[in-house]
Design an enzyme around this catalytic site. Structure first.
Site, PDB file in Angstrom:
ATOM      1  CB  ILE A 107       6.042 -11.167  -4.692  1.00  0.00           C
ATOM      2  CG1 ILE A 107       7.368 -10.890  -4.304  1.00  0.00           C
ATOM      3  CG2 ILE A 107       5.868 -10.147  -5.872  1.00  0.00           C
ATOM      4  CD1 ILE A 107       7.913 -12.810  -4.980  1.00  0.00           C
ATOM      5  CB  CYS A 108       1.764  -6.612  -5.502  1.00  0.00           C
ATOM      6  SG  CYS A 108       0.677  -6.133  -5.851  1.00  0.00           S
ATOM      7  CG  LEU A 109       3.858 -10.537 -11.267  1.00  0.00           C
ATOM      8  CD1 LEU A 109       4.596  -9.187 -11.376  1.00  0.00           C
ATOM      9  CD2 LEU A 109       5.349 -11.900 -11.260  1.00  0.00           C
ATOM     10  CG  ASP A 159      -1.663  -2.884  -8.106  1.00  0.00           C
ATOM     11  OD1 ASP A 159      -1.323  -4.286  -8.138  1.00  0.00           O
ATOM     12  OD2 ASP A 159      -2.027  -3.022  -7.065  1.00  0.00           O
ATOM     13  CG  ASN A 212       5.262  -3.117  -7.517  1.00  0.00           C
ATOM     14  OD1 ASN A 212       6.102  -2.395  -7.970  1.00  0.00           O
ATOM     15  ND2 ASN A 212       3.788  -2.683  -7.485  1.00  0.00           N
TER      16      ASN A 212
END
Lengths: 144, 593
Positions: A85-87, A122, A78
């Site tokens: 950052i994918c959050l 994701d 992620n």
């Protein structure tokens, strides 16, 4: 206006009672750029490493989420090679889950959690997900 | 030879030589006209309020007011033993049995009865449904027409409100004579009516029976429906008043009957109902008071509440039965083993005698807890031990081992870590430890504050606490880098003779900040968005309406947040959205500026 008031308080809280394994401090005297270090606990492939994270506080904070980026290279599904950052807590609703009740400290904690529990559903780095089962036990050697 | 012959100045003095000091002669003699004050007795103070009764001989007498009793005494001096002590209410009053030696205290209700505790068995009655015993003689109308009301019962009305008009020609139909006098089967209601014998002679409250609603007489239909439901499901609960808000009787669970009273107040809200019970039932439901209250809140009628109560009761009784199956022999052996360790060291034992807690106070007055979980085949297999030691504690167990051996092994294990705790305790007492918040005995690491935004994370080896620990610096580089360099260059100065704190301070060449005595508490609650109390001149005046949240916000902050969200809705100058904390609906007006 809210940003400066709130950041003063947040920096004070971060220095006095930092969350477990996290330290965060302002870069220079400005309130809009912070530096953070995340130490991941045992049981994670990143165990023992201290990861540098750059935190930028936008003008409209806390009505907009802080911008965070990994400075230390990290091999994580992620987080991409540029450290992005994918959050969900780093994005505005309706796509994301940022709320003013969150703060730099809680977002850093959720990044720490993301490092311990990657979210392969994701992914940002699809090639890492395919190697997922192998990544688990590799202990990364890092330059501190 | 005496130069002066002092005469005793006044007779009666024990020593004639004593001369009292001379009084100085006052320069101003009191004028002769001033008469000495006469003794005047203290006058009685006159009460502020006038006497209540004028015809009293002494006006100063104040007759004590009669104290008004808070509650009238119940049946004082009643000749018959029909007095019933107040039942303990489930919520507050202690169980009834505390002052009563025998659980048979309901006996007074049945005095005069031949077999007070006898309950007619169902089958025998059902076997002879048509048998109608001779009615008792005391009642004129039933005597006169003994079969008069039978047809009314068995007509089988199609309407659910089949209400037996039991004796219409009775002069006072509102009154039902004591049913149980000398007669058991009078209370029997033929099975073709509901299939159940409805009333029993041992019922404590048969003295009053309200009129049952009659079809077509303008009675409350819903009330009577509840009554019918109650008769069908809880035949032993007897309605106590016309409005059907009070019930008294027995509830059956697990082949046992429990005495129960329910009174719903006039308002009709079930949640304000008063539930009384006997001590057997109280004992079973002791831990369930809050659940019962919740059920009472949720239930739509008394019947549904009783249904819930019965479910709870049956579950609890099955739990009680299984709990009672602890073998007494095992218990005795465990108790004997505990005794060898010493009762003073025992902290707790659970009801099953499976989990035992011991404590050991070491020489520095630190209390260490040893949790022992006994194996199901206890003396043969080793028990499991949970401790708060920094290293795992394993028990050496043989066939002949006892709990005493386990405890002594624990003592030796504790004593090996004494030096570690001494060193760590010094750090805890003299520095600001950021992590762990409340250090447990097992925690082998400390994150110590060095200065603002800089801390050192020290991980020690509990077995060899005087060796150089693992140190990691956290914080901004400009602060941490010099410290790290100092640590590396001074590494040779580490001396195992010195304590951890002294070594660290020496190697880093700093003094750790000592714990602040007290933090300034801020009583003003801050805005949940900008984390401040005063935003220019504004104070947080908007708050979440949810009682569990109540998070205050500045109007400006909340408006600005809700405005940015696509999910909130604006109508004129008001925004409808969600609380950022609890997501409950919240509204805010546009700020005046």
């Amino acid at each position: 206006m809210q940003r400066s008031v709130r950041m003063k308080k947040e920096i004070q809280m971060l220095s006095q009672s930092p969350p477990h394994g996290i330290s965060c401090w302002p870069e220079g005297n400005s309130l809009d750029r912070l530096e953070a270090q995340i130490v991941v606990g045992s049981g994670s492939p990143y165990e023992g490493g201290a990861f540098h994270v750059e935190v930028q506080i936008p003008e409209r904070y806390p009505f907009e989420p802080p911008k965070m980026r990994f400075i230390t290279p990290i091999y994580h599904p992620n987080i991409d090679s540029a450290g992005r950052i994918c959050l969900d807590t780093l994005k505005m609703p309706p796509k994301g889950a940022w709320k003013p009740c969150l703060n730099v400290s809680t977002v850093l904690t959720s990044i720490q959690l993301l490092m311990m529990e990657p979210n392969p559903d994701d992914p940002l780095m699809t090639d890492i997900v395919s190697y997922g089962p192998c990544v688990g036990r590799i202990r990364l050697i890092l330059v501190l | 030879m005496r130069t002066k012959n002092w005469l005793p100045l006044y007779s009666g003095h024990p020593s004639p030589l004593y001369q009292p000091p001379l009084l100085s002669i006052p320069t101003h003699l009191p004028s002769i006209t001033a008469t000495p004050p006469l003794y005047q007795p203290l006058l009685p103070s006159i009460p502020a309020t006038p006497p209540l009764s004028t015809n009293y001989s002494s006006p100063l007498y104040w007759s004590p007011l009669p104290s008004i009793p808070t509650t009238p005494p119940l049946y004082t001096g009643h000749p018959t033993p029909l007095y019933r002590p107040p039942l303990p209410s489930i919520s507050s009053t202690p169980p009834l049995y505390t002052s009563h030696p025998s659980p048979l205290n309901w006996l007074p209700f049945c005095t005069g009865h031949l077999f007070p505790l006898y309950r007619p068995p169902h089958p025998s009655i059902l076997a002879t449904p048509l048998y109608w015993p001779p009615l008792y003689t005391g009642h004129p109308s039933i005597l006169a027409t003994p079969l008069y009301w039978l047809p009314l019962l068995c007509t089988g009305h199609s309407s659910p409100i089949v209400c037996p008009l039991l004796y219409t020609d009775h002069p006072t139909p509102l009154y039902w004579p004591p049913l149980y006098i000398g007669h058991i089967s009078l209370l029997y209601r033929p099975h073709f009516y509901t299939g159940h014998p409805l009333l029993y002679t041992s019922h404590p409250a048969p003295l009053y029976r309200p009129i049952l609603p009659v079809p077509g007489m303008g009675c409350d239909v819903t009330g009577s429906l509840t009554g019918m439901e109650m008769l069908a499901e809880f035949p032993q609960m007897v309605v106590q008043n016309e409005a059907a808000t009070e019930y008294s009787g027995y509830i059956t669970a697990g082949k046992m009957n429990f005495r129960l009273d329910i009174k719903v107040p006039r308002s009709g809200h079930l949640k304000e109902a008063i539930v009384d019970c006997d001590w057997h039932l109280y004992r079973h439901l002791q831990g369930y008071t809050s659940i019962i209250k919740q059920r009472l809140n949720q239930s739509s009628s008394i019947v549904s509440f009783l249904r819930e109560l019965k479910t709870i009761l049956e579950r609890q009784m099955s739990v009680d039965q299984s709990a009672a199956s602890v073998d007494s022999q095992t218990c005795a052996s465990v108790i004997a083993e505990i005794e060898t360790v010493g009762w003073s060291r025992l902290v707790s034992v659970d009801a099953d005698f499976k989990c035992i807690q011991f404590k050991y106070t070491d020489e520095k007055e630190r209390e260490h807890i040893l949790n022992i979980q006994l194996h199901s085949q206890h003396p043969q297999n080793a028990p499991q031990c949970v401790t708060d030691l920094p290293k795992p504690f394993s028990v050496h167990w043989t066939q002949s081992s006892t709990l005493k051996d386990v405890f002594s092994q624990f003592q030796t294990a504790v004593n090996t870590f004494q030096d570690f705790w001494n060193l760590v305790g010094e750090v805890d007492a003299n520095t600001l430890v950021l992590e762990p918040e409340k250090p447990a005995f097992c925690a082998a690491y400390r994150r110590i504050a060095v200065e603002t935004n800089a801390s050192i994370h020290v991980t020690m080896d509990p077995k060899n606490p005087r060796l150089f620990p693992e140190c990691r610096f956290l914080g901004a580089d400009q602060v941490v880098q010099p410290l790290r360099q100092k640590l590396n260059s001074n590494l040779h100065l580490w001396n195992p003779e010195r304590s951890l704190l002294q070594n660290l301070e020496l190697l880093l060449d700093i003094k750790f900040p000592s714990p602040k005595t007290s933090e300034k508490e801020e009583f003003s609650v801050e805005c949940g968005i900008c984390y401040s109390f005063r935003l220019e001149t504004e104070i947080p005046d908007e708050a979440c309406n949810d009682t569990r949240c109540r998070q205050p916000f500045h109007r400006t902050c909340l408006y600005e947040w809700l405005k940015a969200l696509p999910s909130s809705r604006q109508s004129f100058n008001t925004i409808f959205g969600e609380c950022p904390y609890c997501s409950k609906p919240i509204t805010v007006k546009m700020p005046s500026r």
